[in-house]
Scaffold this motif. Structure first.
Motif, PDB file in Angstrom:
ATOM      1  N   THR A  19       0.772  -1.424   0.051  1.00 50.17           N
ATOM      2  CA  THR A  19       0.046   0.038   0.129  1.00 50.17           C
ATOM      3  C   THR A  19       0.807   1.325   0.004  1.00 50.17           C
ATOM      4  O   THR A  19       2.227   1.386   0.063  1.00 50.17           O
ATOM      5  CB  THR A  19      -0.891  -0.004   1.319  1.00 50.17           C
ATOM      6  OG1 THR A  19       0.095   0.062   2.435  1.00 50.17           O
ATOM      7  CG2 THR A  19      -1.853  -1.341   1.274  1.00 50.17           C
ATOM      8  N   TYR A  21       1.032   3.350   2.533  1.00 49.67           N
ATOM      9  CA  TYR A  21       2.037   3.173   3.740  1.00 49.67           C
ATOM     10  C   TYR A  21       3.115   2.453   3.679  1.00 49.67           C
ATOM     11  O   TYR A  21       4.236   2.882   3.970  1.00 49.67           O
ATOM     12  CB  TYR A  21       0.949   2.668   4.862  1.00 49.67           C
ATOM     13  CG  TYR A  21       1.660   2.509   6.159  1.00 49.67           C
ATOM     14  CD1 TYR A  21       2.271   3.745   6.867  1.00 49.67           C
ATOM     15  CD2 TYR A  21       2.384   1.276   6.519  1.00 49.67           C
ATOM     16  CE1 TYR A  21       2.772   3.463   7.987  1.00 49.67           C
ATOM     17  CE2 TYR A  21       2.882   1.304   7.753  1.00 49.67           C
ATOM     18  CZ  TYR A  21       3.405   2.340   8.319  1.00 49.67           C
ATOM     19  OH  TYR A  21       4.106   2.140   9.555  1.00 49.67           O
ATOM     20  N   GLY A 200       5.506   9.767  11.327  1.00 52.38           N
ATOM     21  CA  GLY A 200       4.130   9.273  10.557  1.00 52.38           C
ATOM     22  C   GLY A 200       4.200   7.654  10.630  1.00 52.38           C
ATOM     23  O   GLY A 200       3.385   6.938  10.422  1.00 52.38           O
ATOM     24  N   HIS A 202       4.137   3.829  11.910  1.00 52.64           N
ATOM     25  CA  HIS A 202       3.375   3.129  12.893  1.00 52.64           C
ATOM     26  C   HIS A 202       4.351   1.799  13.261  1.00 52.64           C
ATOM     27  O   HIS A 202       5.188   1.248  12.829  1.00 52.64           O
ATOM     28  CB  HIS A 202       1.928   2.285  12.194  1.00 52.64           C
ATOM     29  CG  HIS A 202       1.176   3.446  11.786  1.00 52.64           C
ATOM     30  ND1 HIS A 202       0.606   4.445  12.260  1.00 52.64           N
ATOM     31  CD2 HIS A 202       0.668   3.749  10.467  1.00 52.64           C
ATOM     32  CE1 HIS A 202      -0.148   4.972  11.670  1.00 52.64           C
ATOM     33  NE2 HIS A 202      -0.182   4.589  10.466  1.00 52.64           N
ATOM     34  N   GLU A 216      -4.337  -1.225  19.631  1.00 52.41           N
ATOM     35  CA  GLU A 216      -3.551  -0.465  18.731  1.00 52.41           C
ATOM     36  C   GLU A 216      -2.969  -1.106  17.552  1.00 52.41           C
ATOM     37  O   GLU A 216      -2.709  -0.379  16.593  1.00 52.41           O
ATOM     38  CB  GLU A 216      -1.970  -0.153  19.629  1.00 52.41           C
ATOM     39  CG  GLU A 216      -2.187   0.541  20.914  1.00 52.41           C
ATOM     40  CD  GLU A 216      -1.170   0.631  21.842  1.00 52.41           C
ATOM     41  OE1 GLU A 216      -0.166   0.998  21.200  1.00 52.41           O
ATOM     42  OE2 GLU A 216      -1.153   0.286  22.918  1.00 52.41           O
ATOM     43  N   GLN A 219      -5.657  -0.523  15.079  1.00 53.04           N
ATOM     44  CA  GLN A 219      -5.766   0.951  14.111  1.00 53.04           C
ATOM     45  C   GLN A 219      -4.395   0.857  13.247  1.00 53.04           C
ATOM     46  O   GLN A 219      -4.804   1.352  12.168  1.00 53.04           O
ATOM     47  CB  GLN A 219      -5.751   1.688  15.513  1.00 53.04           C
ATOM     48  CG  GLN A 219      -6.819   1.624  16.514  1.00 53.04           C
ATOM     49  CD  GLN A 219      -6.637   2.641  17.697  1.00 53.04           C
ATOM     50  OE1 GLN A 219      -5.785   3.515  17.626  1.00 53.04           O
ATOM     51  NE2 GLN A 219      -7.603   2.721  18.447  1.00 53.04           N
ATOM     52  N   ALA A 220      -3.461   0.400  13.873  1.00 55.52           N
ATOM     53  CA  ALA A 220      -2.315   0.655  12.874  1.00 55.52           C
ATOM     54  C   ALA A 220      -2.525  -0.245  11.578  1.00 55.52           C
ATOM     55  O   ALA A 220      -2.117   0.375  10.298  1.00 55.52           O
ATOM     56  CB  ALA A 220      -0.897  -0.137  13.685  1.00 55.52           C
ATOM     57  N   SER A 222      -5.410  -0.999  10.219  1.00 57.93           N
ATOM     58  CA  SER A 222      -6.464  -0.219   9.485  1.00 57.93           C
ATOM     59  C   SER A 222      -5.904   1.019   8.686  1.00 57.93           C
ATOM     60  O   SER A 222      -6.370   0.949   7.742  1.00 57.93           O
ATOM     61  CB  SER A 222      -7.605   0.125  10.193  1.00 57.93           C
ATOM     62  OG  SER A 222      -8.142  -1.115  10.898  1.00 57.93           O
ATOM     63  N   LYS A 223      -5.084   1.576   9.438  1.00 54.64           N
ATOM     64  CA  LYS A 223      -4.577   2.854   8.722  1.00 54.64           C
ATOM     65  C   LYS A 223      -3.560   2.223   7.443  1.00 54.64           C
ATOM     66  O   LYS A 223      -3.470   3.191   6.310  1.00 54.64           O
ATOM     67  CB  LYS A 223      -3.561   3.749   9.805  1.00 54.64           C
ATOM     68  CG  LYS A 223      -4.793   4.368  10.767  1.00 54.64           C
ATOM     69  CD  LYS A 223      -3.871   5.145  11.633  1.00 54.64           C
ATOM     70  CE  LYS A 223      -4.761   5.895  12.609  1.00 54.64           C
ATOM     71  NZ  LYS A 223      -4.142   6.547  13.811  1.00 54.64           N
ATOM     72  N   ALA A 224      -2.667   1.492   7.837  1.00 49.99           N
ATOM     73  CA  ALA A 224      -1.666   1.005   6.649  1.00 49.99           C
ATOM     74  C   ALA A 224      -2.108   0.451   5.645  1.00 49.99           C
ATOM     75  O   ALA A 224      -1.760   0.652   4.505  1.00 49.99           O
ATOM     76  CB  ALA A 224      -0.714   0.332   7.585  1.00 49.99           C
ATOM     77  N   GLU A 226      -5.508   0.471   4.619  1.00 48.06           N
ATOM     78  CA  GLU A 226      -6.497   1.598   4.247  1.00 48.06           C
ATOM     79  C   GLU A 226      -7.888   0.668   3.912  1.00 48.06           C
ATOM     80  O   GLU A 226      -8.342   0.812   2.890  1.00 48.06           O
ATOM     81  CB  GLU A 226      -6.247   1.854   2.768  1.00 48.06           C
ATOM     82  CG  GLU A 226      -4.708   2.760   2.917  1.00 48.06           C
ATOM     83  CD  GLU A 226      -4.289   3.084   1.444  1.00 48.06           C
ATOM     84  OE1 GLU A 226      -4.821   2.664   0.218  1.00 48.06           O
ATOM     85  OE2 GLU A 226      -3.319   3.778   1.468  1.00 48.06           O
ATOM     86  N   ARG A 227      -8.106  -0.057   5.106  1.00 49.75           N
ATOM     87  CA  ARG A 227      -9.467  -0.847   5.119  1.00 49.75           C
ATOM     88  C   ARG A 227      -9.961  -1.178   6.676  1.00 49.75           C
ATOM     89  O   ARG A 227      -8.729  -1.204   7.411  1.00 49.75           O
ATOM     90  CB  ARG A 227      -9.670  -1.898   4.303  1.00 49.75           C
ATOM     91  CG  ARG A 227      -8.627  -3.182   4.448  1.00 49.75           C
ATOM     92  CD  ARG A 227      -8.894  -4.321   3.581  1.00 49.75           C
ATOM     93  NE  ARG A 227      -8.058  -5.334   4.054  1.00 49.75           N
ATOM     94  CZ  ARG A 227      -8.321  -6.556   4.906  1.00 49.75           C
ATOM     95  NH1 ARG A 227      -9.323  -6.280   5.858  1.00 49.75           N
ATOM     96  NH2 ARG A 227      -7.548  -7.446   5.281  1.00 49.75           N
TER      97      ARG A 227
END
Length: 459
Positions: A19, A21, A200, A202, A216, A219-220, A222-224, A226-227
């Motif tokens: 991704t 990220y 930035g 994770h 944690e 969350q990391a 999901s952000k990395a 992108e879903r």
């Protein structure tokens, strides 16, 4: 844990896509090895001027060249387990600050002892960065791209080394050898840039899961990725067959990991020692072969040799995924020994002969360089991965530091030819170890590599 959730968890990272990220993380983690290569190589140019101005004898010259490797040994040995305990991300800032401060302090060096001590500090910071950057990236990258991407960290290390010699060449040719302090201090600028790149990033989700910090990790991820990622997906990242091991060296020095520890450390040493001799004393070695007389000419020759290391690593980034880790390691040592041998047998050869075989040696050695980060990160579980990288680094630097210290003494004592033949012996030693112990880890999940060795021992 169900089979379905385990498969889902594996898919999250090992079988997932790259991704945006991931690409940002690759850039952030690449900054450390770039800076490492720069800081460990710029001294090779600076020592010529420093030696003349500070009146360093052979012992001080050897200590100045080896001090950063001693620091790297101590830093990786002590800070690898700390990285496993407190996390990969948290250790970022401290080691970069040490690099920047240690580099700036070089502007005020007035004697050989200060030079040696500051190179020791820089080495400590570099030693901290190896376990941090490589472990974090390994634990985020899909398995099909893992080898090439982790290998890239070694390639960017070489880029840093080349940039160091370019900067050194420009400063020495423009301002003379008296610019050596500015050469050593220039690392602070690159250090500041790397610190900006790392904002930035994770924490490793594998490490978070191992510490029970599941939310944690979710969350990391999901952000990395992108879903949305569920807690069930996060639970699946826990490999039930991965050992619960404390973050120390005890597990690395006994079955089932001892052989892997020795393999990673010793082969890394056999690759690194001849390389560091060239990186640190390249201009001095080339002068011993009759190329130049203590000026910018030897530095230019060193830039050419460093380009050889870099060029050799580029096709290896593909071969490590298409042909595998084991054959690449074995053939690297074969080729390196073949190309270094003529320099030991005919040290009085003409300049073109010396440069051709040195360049061929750098091509071969550069190909194997990409494996030094790959193997220790793939062969050990998450709980001791950074510790393994740190210990492998430390083992490699014991030999490299001793060897680097001995290079000027060897050149002045037994001569250039025998010194090159010692290098041949080291590559042959690496070949023997690789034939006996090198494993194939291509396109395998990190958990499966742990399962394999545990199953073999129990069987």
């Amino acid at each position: 844990m169900t089979a379905i959730s385990a498969a889902s968890g594996t898919h999250l990272i090992d079988d997932g896509p790259l991704t945006r990220y991931h690409r940002r993380l690759i850039a952030a983690c690449s900054g450390g090895p770039f800076l490492d290569g720069y800081l460990l190589s710029i001294v090779g140019v600076a020592l010529t001027g420093a030696s003349a101005e500070l009146r360093l004898d052979s012992v001080q010259l050897g200590l100045a060249g080896a001090a950063s490797l001693v620091g790297l040994f101590l830093g990786s040995l002590a800070l690898g387990p700390i990285t496993d305990r407190i996390g990969r991300k948290m250790m970022y800032t401290v080691d970069l600050l040490a690099m920047v401060i240690g580099s700036l302090a070089c502007l005020f060096i007035s004697n050989g002892v200060q030079l040696i001590l500051l190179r020791l500090v820089v080495g400590l910071a570099v030693g901290a960065d190896y376990p941090i950057a490589t472990a974090l990236l390994t634990e985020w990258i899909p398995k099909k791209r893992r080898g090439a991407i982790i290998g890239w960290l070694s390639t960017i290390w070489l880029v840093g080394a080349i940039v160091a010699y370019l900067v050194g060449f420009l400063l020495s040719s423009t301002f003379g050898q008296g610019s050596w302090r500015w050469m050593l201090a220039s690392g602070a600028l690159f250090g500041a840039i790397v610190m900006l790149l790392r904002f930035g990033a994770h924490e490793s989700p594998r490490w978070l899961v191992a510490k029970g910090r599941l939310e944690e990790a979710r969350q990391a991820l999901s952000k990395a990725l992108e879903r949305p990622v569920s807690l069930e997906d996060v639970h699946a990242l826990v490999a039930t067959d991965e050992p619960e091991t404390k973050a120390n060296f005890v597990a690395l020095l006994k079955a089932p990991f001892l052989k892997r520890t020795l393999f990673c450390g010793l082969t890394w040493m056999c690759i690194a020692l001849p390389q560091f001799a060239l990186f640190t004393y390249g201009p001095i070695i080339l002068a011993q072969f009759g190329l130049g007389h203590g000026g910018a000419e030897e530095t230019l020759g060193q830039i050419v040799l460093n380009l050889g290391f870099l060029i050799g690593s580029l096709p290896a980034l593909r071969w490590v995924e298409t042909r595998g880790r084991r054959p690449l390691m074995i053939w690297t040592f074969v080729a390196a020994a073949v190309f270094l041998l003529p320099l030991g047998l005919w040290p009085e050869g003409p300049g073109w002969f010396v440069m051709v075989f040195f360049f061929l040696f750098t091509l071969a050695s550069g190909a194997g360089t990409i494996l030094v980060f790959i193997y220790p990160n793939e062969l050990f579980p998450t709980s001791i991965r950074a510790s393994a990288v740190g210990l492998a680094t430390a083992i490699s630097r014991i030999g490299a530091a001793i060897g680097t210290y001995m290079v000027p003494l060897s050149l002045s004592g037994i001569g250039t030819g025998p010194t090159m033949l010692i290098g041949v012996g080291l590559t042959v030693l690496g070949l023997v170890i690789s034939i006996a112990w090198a494993e194939e880890t291509r396109n395998k999940s990190l958990a499966s590599l742990t399962t394999k060795i545990l199953t073999t021992v129990k069987g």
